[in-house]
Design a protein around this motif. Structure first.
Motif, PDB file in Angstrom:
ATOM      1  N   THR A  14     -60.212  30.425 -63.903  1.00 10.68           N
ATOM      2  CA  THR A  14     -60.638  31.296 -62.817  1.00 10.68           C
ATOM      3  C   THR A  14     -59.914  30.886 -61.539  1.00 10.68           C
ATOM      4  OG1 THR A  14     -62.483  29.861 -62.193  1.00 10.68           O
ATOM      5  CG2 THR A  14     -62.961  31.595 -63.789  1.00 10.68           C
ATOM      6  N   ASP A  38     -52.101  41.087 -59.158  1.00 11.56           N
ATOM      7  CA  ASP A  38     -51.948  40.647 -60.543  1.00 11.56           C
ATOM      8  C   ASP A  38     -51.655  39.157 -60.596  1.00 11.56           C
ATOM      9  OD1 ASP A  38     -52.368  43.202 -61.496  1.00 11.56           O
ATOM     10  OD2 ASP A  38     -50.244  43.637 -61.829  1.00 11.56           O
ATOM     11  N   VAL A  39     -52.351  38.479 -61.510  1.00 10.99           N
ATOM     12  CA  VAL A  39     -52.161  37.061 -61.757  1.00 10.99           C
ATOM     13  C   VAL A  39     -51.720  36.922 -63.218  1.00 10.99           C
ATOM     14  CG1 VAL A  39     -53.286  34.800 -61.828  1.00 10.99           C
ATOM     15  CG2 VAL A  39     -53.928  36.456 -60.059  1.00 10.99           C
ATOM     16  N   THR A  50     -52.183  38.918 -68.222  1.00 14.72           N
ATOM     17  CA  THR A  50     -52.229  39.358 -66.830  1.00 14.72           C
ATOM     18  C   THR A  50     -53.633  39.846 -66.509  1.00 14.72           C
ATOM     19  OG1 THR A  50     -49.904  40.018 -66.872  1.00 14.72           O
ATOM     20  CG2 THR A  50     -51.262  40.950 -65.118  1.00 14.72           C
ATOM     21  N   VAL A  51     -54.189  39.332 -65.414  1.00 15.58           N
ATOM     22  CA  VAL A  51     -55.488  39.769 -64.915  1.00 15.58           C
ATOM     23  C   VAL A  51     -55.291  40.220 -63.470  1.00 15.58           C
ATOM     24  CG1 VAL A  51     -56.822  38.285 -66.463  1.00 15.58           C
ATOM     25  CG2 VAL A  51     -56.126  37.413 -64.233  1.00 15.58           C
ATOM     26  N   THR A  52     -56.210  41.040 -62.984  1.00 19.98           N
ATOM     27  CA  THR A  52     -56.114  41.573 -61.625  1.00 19.98           C
ATOM     28  C   THR A  52     -57.329  41.132 -60.820  1.00 19.98           C
ATOM     29  OG1 THR A  52     -54.900  43.478 -62.478  1.00 19.98           O
ATOM     30  CG2 THR A  52     -55.835  43.693 -60.271  1.00 19.98           C
ATOM     31  N   THR A  53     -57.096  40.724 -59.577  1.00 18.70           N
ATOM     32  CA  THR A  53     -58.192  40.281 -58.722  1.00 18.70           C
ATOM     33  C   THR A  53     -59.134  41.441 -58.410  1.00 18.70           C
ATOM     34  OG1 THR A  53     -56.904  40.643 -56.700  1.00 18.70           O
ATOM     35  CG2 THR A  53     -56.830  38.431 -57.669  1.00 18.70           C
ATOM     36  N   ILE A  54     -60.417  41.089 -58.269  1.00 18.45           N
ATOM     37  CA  ILE A  54     -61.422  42.091 -57.909  1.00 18.45           C
ATOM     38  C   ILE A  54     -61.631  42.078 -56.392  1.00 18.45           C
ATOM     39  CG2 ILE A  54     -62.498  42.025 -60.187  1.00 18.45           C
ATOM     40  CD1 ILE A  54     -64.712  40.252 -59.033  1.00 18.45           C
ATOM     41  N   SER A  58     -61.242  37.276 -56.458  1.00 17.85           N
ATOM     42  CA  SER A  58     -61.374  36.387 -57.612  1.00 17.85           C
ATOM     43  C   SER A  58     -60.792  37.020 -58.872  1.00 17.85           C
ATOM     44  CB  SER A  58     -62.842  36.012 -57.835  1.00 17.85           C
ATOM     45  OG  SER A  58     -63.602  37.141 -58.208  1.00 17.85           O
ATOM     46  N   TRP A  59     -60.429  36.146 -59.803  1.00 17.83           N
ATOM     47  CA  TRP A  59     -59.922  36.579 -61.105  1.00 17.83           C
ATOM     48  C   TRP A  59     -60.403  35.590 -62.157  1.00 17.83           C
ATOM     49  CZ3 TRP A  59     -57.067  32.936 -63.641  1.00 17.83           C
ATOM     50  CH2 TRP A  59     -56.478  31.940 -62.866  1.00 17.83           C
ATOM     51  N   SER A  60     -60.441  36.036 -63.401  1.00 15.49           N
ATOM     52  CA  SER A  60     -60.786  35.139 -64.504  1.00 15.49           C
ATOM     53  C   SER A  60     -60.074  35.602 -65.764  1.00 15.49           C
ATOM     54  CB  SER A  60     -62.299  35.076 -64.721  1.00 15.49           C
ATOM     55  OG  SER A  60     -62.785  36.319 -65.149  1.00 15.49           O
TER      56      SER A  60
END
Length: 88
Positions: A14, A38-39, A50-54, A58-60
């Motif tokens: 996270t 994008d992370v 690849t996840v995207t912050t909200i 934050s991202w997880s």
């Protein structure tokens, strides 16, 4: 006989992408998170997730294999007036 089920061992990561107004690399009070960034996580096997912050920045990422991982912010998804304070 017994029913011996096995599942792969996984882990999660996270983090938060935020506007570092004082350029110290730490999220201080009043420094807002940045949504929509994008992370990219490269896991121990070299696979990318690849996840995207909200809204709060934050991202997880879950179900990653155990081991070292590399986390990168896709700078092309940052707002135009934001730069990376950890590498500049």
């Amino acid at each position: 006989t017994t029913d011996d089920g096995f599942a792969p061992v996984t882990s999660g990561l996270t983090g938060v992408v935020f506007e570092d107004t004082n350029n110290n690399g730490v999220q201080d009070a009043g420094e807002e998170g940045i949504a929509g960034v994008d992370v990219v996580i490269t896991d121990v096997n070299g696979d990318e997730t690849t996840v995207t912050t909200i809204a709060d920045g934050s991202w997880s990422a879950t179900d990653l294999p155990l081991g070292d991982a590399v986390v990168d912010v896709d700078e092309t998804t940052l707002p135009a007036d934001i730069t990376d304070t950890l590498t500049t």
